[in-house]
Design a protein around this motif. Structure first.
Motif, PDB file in Angstrom:
ATOM      1  N   LYS A  30       0.734  -1.183  -0.002  1.00  0.00           N
ATOM      2  CA  LYS A  30       0.025  -0.024  -0.002  1.00  0.00           C
ATOM      3  C   LYS A  30       0.716   1.294  -0.033  1.00  0.00           C
ATOM      4  N   LYS A  31       2.024   1.071   0.764  1.00  0.00           N
ATOM      5  CA  LYS A  31       2.845   2.609   0.688  1.00  0.00           C
ATOM      6  C   LYS A  31       3.560   2.709  -0.527  1.00  0.00           C
ATOM      7  N   LEU A  32       3.765   1.737  -1.471  1.00  0.00           N
ATOM      8  CA  LEU A  32       4.141   1.614  -2.849  1.00  0.00           C
ATOM      9  C   LEU A  32       3.264   2.662  -3.988  1.00  0.00           C
ATOM     10  N   TYR A  75       4.043   5.922  -5.280  1.00  0.00           N
ATOM     11  CA  TYR A  75       5.309   6.182  -6.181  1.00  0.00           C
ATOM     12  C   TYR A  75       4.800   5.927  -7.845  1.00  0.00           C
ATOM     13  N   GLY A  76       3.712   5.211  -7.733  1.00  0.00           N
ATOM     14  CA  GLY A  76       3.394   4.949  -9.276  1.00  0.00           C
ATOM     15  C   GLY A  76       2.029   4.130  -9.012  1.00  0.00           C
ATOM     16  N   GLU A  86      14.993   6.559  -4.072  1.00  0.00           N
ATOM     17  CA  GLU A  86      14.210   6.757  -2.780  1.00  0.00           C
ATOM     18  C   GLU A  86      13.896   5.327  -2.390  1.00  0.00           C
ATOM     19  N   LEU A  87      13.422   4.432  -3.167  1.00  0.00           N
ATOM     20  CA  LEU A  87      12.880   3.158  -3.026  1.00  0.00           C
ATOM     21  C   LEU A  87      14.023   2.394  -2.152  1.00  0.00           C
ATOM     22  N   TYR A 140       4.530   0.836 -12.485  1.00  0.00           N
ATOM     23  CA  TYR A 140       4.857   1.647 -13.335  1.00  0.00           C
ATOM     24  C   TYR A 140       4.831   2.908 -13.073  1.00  0.00           C
ATOM     25  N   VAL A 141       6.044   3.779 -13.447  1.00  0.00           N
ATOM     26  CA  VAL A 141       6.250   5.181 -12.948  1.00  0.00           C
ATOM     27  C   VAL A 141       6.687   5.710 -14.269  1.00  0.00           C
ATOM     28  N   ASN A 142       6.510   7.361 -14.212  1.00  0.00           N
ATOM     29  CA  ASN A 142       7.104   8.193 -15.196  1.00  0.00           C
ATOM     30  C   ASN A 142       8.712   7.857 -15.656  1.00  0.00           C
ATOM     31  N   SER A 143       9.039   7.743 -16.756  1.00  0.00           N
ATOM     32  CA  SER A 143      10.214   7.410 -17.195  1.00  0.00           C
ATOM     33  C   SER A 143      11.119   8.749 -16.578  1.00  0.00           C
ATOM     34  N   SER A 144      10.703   9.766 -16.652  1.00  0.00           N
ATOM     35  CA  SER A 144      11.376  10.864 -16.381  1.00  0.00           C
ATOM     36  C   SER A 144      11.839  10.918 -14.776  1.00  0.00           C
ATOM     37  N   LYS A 145      11.000  10.231 -13.999  1.00  0.00           N
ATOM     38  CA  LYS A 145      11.274  10.039 -12.631  1.00  0.00           C
ATOM     39  C   LYS A 145      12.204   8.804 -11.946  1.00  0.00           C
ATOM     40  N   VAL A 146      12.132   8.047 -13.054  1.00  0.00           N
ATOM     41  CA  VAL A 146      12.917   6.661 -12.497  1.00  0.00           C
ATOM     42  C   VAL A 146      14.021   6.724 -11.613  1.00  0.00           C
ATOM     43  N   PRO A 147      15.046   7.596 -11.942  1.00  0.00           N
ATOM     44  CA  PRO A 147      16.240   7.685 -11.231  1.00  0.00           C
ATOM     45  C   PRO A 147      15.955   8.240  -9.696  1.00  0.00           C
ATOM     46  N   GLU A 148      15.124   9.117  -9.731  1.00  0.00           N
ATOM     47  CA  GLU A 148      14.744   9.555  -8.037  1.00  0.00           C
ATOM     48  C   GLU A 148      14.000   8.742  -7.411  1.00  0.00           C
TER      49      GLU A 148
END
Length: 87
Positions: free
Chosen positions: A21-23, A26-27, A54-55, A42-50
């Motif tokens: 549920k916490k995840l 993030y996406g 963080e994870l 699934y997350v936005n490609s531009s935010k993958v490194p951050e």
């Protein structure tokens, strides 16, 4: 007009699925494996490194890995029997 956003799949391996549920923040959670204890996110490609950084810092996360689907060539060519006989 709808604008297409590039998405990247992340596999988040966790110690316990109670953290699923916490995840969600993030996406988008696409799949959860209770047996192997991972969440496909699934997350936005531009935010993958951050997001990946963080994870990895969370104490309930074992590891985070990227899905390799974007690297695969999805254009398949079927071989016909006539071309196989010529070779």
């Amino acid at each position: 007009m709808y604008k297409k956003v590039e998405r990247q799949a992340l596999y988040v391996w966790v110690y316990s699925l109670k953290w699923r549920k916490k995840l969600q923040r993030y996406g988008t959670i696409y799949y959860t494996s209770p047996k192997m204890k991972y969440v496909m996110l699934y997350v936005n490609s531009s935010k993958v490194p951050e997001i990946r950084k963080e994870l990895n810092s969370k104490n309930y996360v074992k590891r985070v890995s990227l899905a390799h689907r974007k690297e695969l060539d999805e254009h398949f060519v079927l071989k016909s029997k006539s071309t196989e006989e010529e070779n």
